[in-house]
Write an enzyme that holds these catalytic residues in place. Sequence first.
Site, PDB file in Angstrom:
ATOM      1  N   ASP A 117       0.858  -1.170   0.000  1.00 23.21           N
ATOM      2  CA  ASP A 117       0.000   0.000   0.000  1.00 23.21           C
ATOM      3  C   ASP A 117       0.904   1.233   0.000  1.00 23.21           C
ATOM      4  OD1 ASP A 117      -2.301   1.666   0.462  1.00 23.21           O
ATOM      5  OD2 ASP A 117      -3.242  -0.049   1.452  1.00 23.21           O
ATOM      6  N   ASP A 219      -2.928   4.701  -2.289  1.00 23.19           N
ATOM      7  CA  ASP A 219      -3.949   5.324  -1.451  1.00 23.19           C
ATOM      8  C   ASP A 219      -4.324   6.715  -1.971  1.00 23.19           C
ATOM      9  OD1 ASP A 219      -5.342   4.951   1.170  1.00 23.19           O
ATOM     10  OD2 ASP A 219      -4.295   6.808   1.686  1.00 23.19           O
ATOM     11  N   GLU A 261      -6.357   4.050  -5.868  1.00 23.66           N
ATOM     12  CA  GLU A 261      -7.648   4.250  -5.205  1.00 23.66           C
ATOM     13  C   GLU A 261      -8.175   5.619  -5.617  1.00 23.66           C
ATOM     14  OE1 GLU A 261      -9.676   4.573  -0.761  1.00 23.66           O
ATOM     15  OE2 GLU A 261      -7.760   5.490  -1.211  1.00 23.66           O
ATOM     16  N   HIS A 335     -11.149  -2.725   3.237  1.00 27.45           N
ATOM     17  CA  HIS A 335     -11.042  -2.422   4.665  1.00 27.45           C
ATOM     18  C   HIS A 335     -11.803  -1.162   5.074  1.00 27.45           C
ATOM     19  CE1 HIS A 335      -8.262   0.137   2.629  1.00 27.45           C
ATOM     20  NE2 HIS A 335      -8.074   0.840   3.725  1.00 27.45           N
ATOM     21  N   ASP A 336     -12.373  -0.446   4.110  1.00 28.48           N
ATOM     22  CA  ASP A 336     -13.149   0.763   4.404  1.00 28.48           C
ATOM     23  C   ASP A 336     -14.654   0.538   4.242  1.00 28.48           C
ATOM     24  OD1 ASP A 336     -10.816   2.317   4.751  1.00 28.48           O
ATOM     25  OD2 ASP A 336     -10.783   2.913   2.635  1.00 28.48           O
TER      26      ASP A 336
END
Length: 566
Positions: A117, A219, A261, A335-336
């Site tokens: 990430d 990210d 993302e 994960h969000d």
Amino acid sequence: MDQFQDQSAAAIRQPQAPPVVRKWWHTATVYQIYPRSFCDSNGDGIGDIPGVTSKLDYLKSLGIDVIWLSPIYKSPMDDNGYDISDYRDIAPEFGTLADFDHLVAKARKHGIGIVLDLVVNHTSDEHPWFVESRKGPGNPFRDFYIWRKPAEDGGPPNGLMSSFGGPAWTLDSETGEYYLHMFSRRQPDLNWENPEVRREIYRMMNWWLERDIAGFRMDVIDYIGKQVDQELVKDGPRLHEYLQEMNRETFGSRNILTVGECWSATPGSALLYSGRDRNELSMVFQFEHVTQQWDEVYGKWRPKPFDLVTLKSVLSKWQYALSDDGWNSLFWGNHDLPRAVSRYGDVTGYHAESAKMLATVLHLMKGTPFVYQGEEIGMTNVPFTTIEQYRDIETINMHRLHVEAGLSPEDFIRGANESARDNARTPMQWSAALHGGFTKGVPWIEVNANYATINAEAAMTDESSIWNHYRKLIAFRKTHPVIVYGLYQSWLDQHPDVFVYTRTLDKDRLVVIANFTPREVPLTVPCELAVSGKCLISNYEPIDALPGENIDLKPYEAFAILSQGP
Ligand code: TEU
Ligand code: CA
């Protein structure tokens, strides 16, 4: 033809040749690991890198090719590692660099690549760059971050708001200036306009690439071209220039997977990010199928009732838009986001059926599928009843703000039960042992009580489990080019209950039919879809032929029939 067949105008699209340049990640399936919640090897209640390494056999037997590891870098963990204080070291609670190198090497032996990430929109406020930067305007690192003088009234320089609530500006009493943070105040935004910042980031990326990683998940990468003074954050004017520079300076010559993302992505911008001649990224995560379910005012804290017609229209739009160029990522969760089976399926009446249905629909589309840890065993949202059970900074901040604004705590918890990020962050359920076998200590966040029945050990021994269904779908992508490259076409777009699409490549044709409801649904099959072949996959009895007439679908029934011409 029946009432729902509204697309005769969109005549059957002609199958065409697959993209010229085939990439290894076209046939890959990615598995996302949130390290804190995956497997705790030493009993401190926190998942860690040796824990991940210990589960490589599990991942290998699931059949995945790539692990995307959420951040494992040194961090004060204000946002569980999305606040990095040292890009070149590992958080001690997760292990050491040696543990990481060992994971990479051992994963390679299993044929699995590790995607890191990359969190470079912001750092932690404990990063040495920021520690220097806040010393004042004369400091060489001052311009590594985004500082502005107060507005005339002494307040924040402008109206930018943080994703985690409140203004995106915090006054630093040291120098009387504000710094920008699009997330928590402990996550100051880097100043990408400064070429030295970019140079440092590229050096750091190359340092990791040398360690044989398989790629980066980037990210909020659509934030880096921001024009702060215009209050323009997403999709700023220099975004693609920076990504092309990054590509050139770091991974461009390597055969890796990169996924950005991009909450702001549109089909048009996705072609800029991932188009074949663009030299930017492999693909992006777009979130239109997620955000179309959010309330206009209260956002995800008050989701709209599920609407299949809208969901289909968004997913199909993206399939069509990236049909000839660019590439889609495919995901229900991360994960969000809430757990997929809780959001789109039925965890009480048809847990296994609906989880398998969702997997079928997603994995047979064109793109690279991403499985979020626990999805493959049908893990569900967690029914916490008090704010004290939540750990996520976003939820805790939003709780305070909403309750201050007059929302009842009960109403907030109701929304959090549906949408809080901690739904995805409760520990992976490995077995029926205490704490789901995640830890021998006390887990940092409570395990979902349903671990006694929903766990990996039980799933792996049951031939008809959700896990085995995922395993089949992941394997089919390797053996059936029609799944990877076949032309996508949707059918019955206005049908409120059923998702129907086809994939076509040369003489192969795959018909996918899925009932998104807990009811039996009669379906009039368009005559163009009448087919006989073999049932690739189903969540009830296999069906290997479709008559061009009425059929009855069982609750959450989903199947795919493959016909192969001579
Ligand atoms: O998420 C970006 C982001 O915008 C999320 O905060 C999102 O709005 C929210 O989760 C929706 O519920 C990325 C990471 O995935 C997230 O975990 C981080 O907290 C965030 O960036 C900051 O790094
Ligand atoms: Ca641990």
